[in-house]
Design a protein around this motif. Sequence first.
Motif, mmCIF file in Angstrom:
data_model
loop_
_atom_site.group_PDB
_atom_site.id
_atom_site.type_symbol
_atom_site.label_atom_id
_atom_site.label_comp_id
_atom_site.label_asym_id
_atom_site.label_seq_id
_atom_site.Cartn_x
_atom_site.Cartn_y
_atom_site.Cartn_z
ATOM 1 N N GLU A 1 -68.350 -6.093 17.746
ATOM 2 C CA GLU A 1 -67.130 -6.689 17.211
ATOM 3 C C GLU A 1 -66.014 -5.641 17.169
ATOM 4 N N ALA A 2 -64.776 -6.121 17.126
ATOM 5 C CA ALA A 2 -63.648 -5.215 16.925
ATOM 6 C C ALA A 2 -63.475 -4.991 15.425
ATOM 7 N N VAL A 3 -62.973 -3.817 15.081
ATOM 8 C CA VAL A 3 -62.779 -3.503 13.667
ATOM 9 C C VAL A 3 -61.416 -2.852 13.481
ATOM 10 N N THR A 4 -60.753 -3.189 12.392
ATOM 11 C CA THR A 4 -59.458 -2.604 12.055
ATOM 12 C C THR A 4 -59.564 -1.854 10.745
ATOM 13 N N LEU A 5 -59.201 -0.587 10.788
ATOM 14 C CA LEU A 5 -59.206 0.255 9.591
ATOM 15 C C LEU A 5 -57.762 0.471 9.150
ATOM 16 N N ASP A 6 -57.492 0.187 7.884
ATOM 17 C CA ASP A 6 -56.122 0.202 7.392
ATOM 18 C C ASP A 6 -55.677 1.588 6.939
ATOM 19 N N CYS A 7 -54.405 1.859 7.157
ATOM 20 C CA CYS A 7 -53.802 3.108 6.706
ATOM 21 C C CYS A 7 -52.321 2.863 6.444
ATOM 22 N N THR A 8 -51.891 3.131 5.240
ATOM 23 C CA THR A 8 -50.453 3.134 4.959
ATOM 24 C C THR A 8 -50.081 4.532 4.490
ATOM 25 N N TYR A 9 -48.844 4.887 4.721
ATOM 26 C CA TYR A 9 -48.434 6.254 4.428
ATOM 27 C C TYR A 9 -47.065 6.269 3.769
ATOM 28 N N ASP A 10 -46.771 7.380 3.165
ATOM 29 C CA ASP A 10 -45.468 7.585 2.558
ATOM 30 C C ASP A 10 -45.000 8.978 2.938
ATOM 31 N N THR A 11 -43.815 9.044 3.504
ATOM 32 C CA THR A 11 -43.252 10.327 3.896
ATOM 33 C C THR A 11 -41.747 10.251 3.847
ATOM 34 N N SER A 12 -41.129 11.373 3.560
ATOM 35 C CA SER A 12 -39.680 11.450 3.567
ATOM 36 C C SER A 12 -39.168 12.043 4.876
ATOM 37 N N ASP A 13 -40.091 12.480 5.730
ATOM 38 C CA ASP A 13 -39.708 13.049 7.008
ATOM 39 C C ASP A 13 -39.243 11.951 7.956
ATOM 40 N N GLN A 14 -38.258 12.284 8.796
ATOM 41 C CA GLN A 14 -37.773 11.327 9.789
ATOM 42 C C GLN A 14 -38.647 11.359 11.038
#
Lengths: 114, 114
Positions: free
Chosen positions: B17-30
Motif C-alpha cells: 500500500e501507499a503511505v503518507t507521513l505528515d509533517c508541518t513546519y514553522d520557520t521565519s526563513d524565506q
Amino acid sequence: KAGVTQTPRYLIKTRGQQVTLSCSPISGHRSVSWYQQTPGQGLQFLFEYFSETQRNKGNFPGRFSGRQFSNSRSEMNVSTLELGDSALYLCASSQGFWAKNIQYFGAGTRLSVL
Amino acid sequence: AQKITQTQPGMFVQEKEAVTLDCTYDTSDQSYGLFWYKQPSSGEMIFLIYQGSYDEQNATEGRYSLNFQKARKSANLVISASQLGDSAMYFCAIPGGGADGLTFGKGTHLIIQP
C-alpha cells in the motif's frame, strides 16, 4: 564512496568518567555536525564544525566539547559523565554550509552511563 | 525558532500500500530546505529526500515523493508500494534558524505488515 564512520559503536562508562567519540566524514565533506538522540528529548543539535572551526553550538553544557582536524575528522568529548548523557550520538557530514547541503549521518555511537 | 510537527506517532500499513507521513513546519526563513530521514532499528539516519522552498516541483526519489504545500507549511512524505523493509522511524527536519543545526520532529514509527 565510503559513508560517515563513527567509532566506537557502543560504549559503557560510569558516572564521572569522560568519553571521546570519533567521526570520519565522507571524503570531500568539510562540515561535521553532532547530534544527541534520547527517547525523552528526541534529536538535539550539539555542534557543527567547518574547516576546523566550531560554527554553531546547541544548548548543551560546557561538558560537551568537540574539535575537527585538518582532514575533517571530528571528535566530541563529554567530561564528568552523568546518567542523563546516555544516548545515541550521531555524527553527520555535508559538503559545506549545512543550510544548503544535505547532511549524511553515520550509524551512531550508543553510550550507556552507569 | 524552527519547529517541526509530526502528528502520527505510529502507523500500521499493509505491504504494497501507499503511505503518507505528515509533517508541518514553522520557520521565519524565506529560503529553506526540508529533509526526510529514515532510521531503522540499527540507529543510522538514512537521508531520503530533500525539498527546497523555492523548488517549482515536488521532489521525488524512487518510491519516495514529497507533497509540498508551502502556503500550508506542509511537507508530507509519500511512500509508494510499501515494503517490509520500510518499517522504521521517519523524521522530518528543517535547518535551524540562524545557526542551530537541523531541527527534527518527534518522528513517526512506521510498521509495514505482510
